[in-house]
Design an enzyme around this catalytic site. Structure first.
Site, PDB file in Angstrom:
ATOM      1  CB  CYS A  24       4.547  -0.610   7.835  1.00 23.45           C
ATOM      2  SG  CYS A  24       3.915   0.289   6.492  1.00 23.45           S
ATOM      3  CB  CYS A  38      -2.842   1.915   6.679  1.00 19.21           C
ATOM      4  SG  CYS A  38      -2.088   1.260   8.129  1.00 19.21           S
TER       5      CYS A  38
END
Ligand code: FES
Length: 146
Positions: free
Chosen positions: A33, A104
């Site tokens: 990401c 995350c």
């Protein structure tokens, strides 16, 4: 989709910033990401208590919220206790994250571990259960269950 706690920590993140002359600094990224996290720790050399913890990130909202919560959770703990602050514990404290955002939360955990590793190397100590950090956590995304 996001819990109130996640929204709160995203909108009012705690412990953002840096610590000058930090005892340990850890930086990790996720190449998938492109997000990056850096954690600073201020550790008492005698008691091994984490007196302060700050973070800086180029990360998504979930990365901000989990880092904010993770830094709150490790502050005041000993190194050994901080090792128990896993991404799962942080997600629980935030009342969960959507499945696609679980990775995350690993940024914060890994950056804390990287900062502890930095501290351990500087002081030539061994921290039980701590492994050499990876600078890119997307490598070990593959071993994580979503
Ligand atoms: Fe990269 Fe959240 S999408 S850390």
């Amino acid at each position: 989709m996001y819990s109130e706690k996640v929204m709160d920590h995203f909108q009012n993140p705690r412990n953002v910033g840096e610590i000058e002359d930090a005892s340990g600094v850890g930086t990790v990224g996720n190449a998938k990401c492109g997000d990056i996290m850096r954690i600073y720790l201020d550790i008492d050399d005698e008691t091994h208590v984490i007196r302060d913890c700050k973070f800086k990130t180029f990360g998504c909202g979930a990365a901000v919220a989990t880092s904010s919560m993770a830094t709150e959770m490790v502050k005041g703990k000993t190194i050994e206790e901080a090792m128990q602050v896993t991404n799962k514990a942080v997600m629980e404290a935030l009342d969960g994250l959507p499945p696609v955002k679980v990775h995350c939360s690993l940024l914060a955990e890994e950056a804390i571990h990287a900062a502890l590793w930095d501290y351990a190397e500087k002081h030539e100590i061994r921290i039980e259960g701590l492994q050499k950090p990876k600078s890119d956590i997307s490598e070990h995304d593959a071993d994580e269950e979503y």
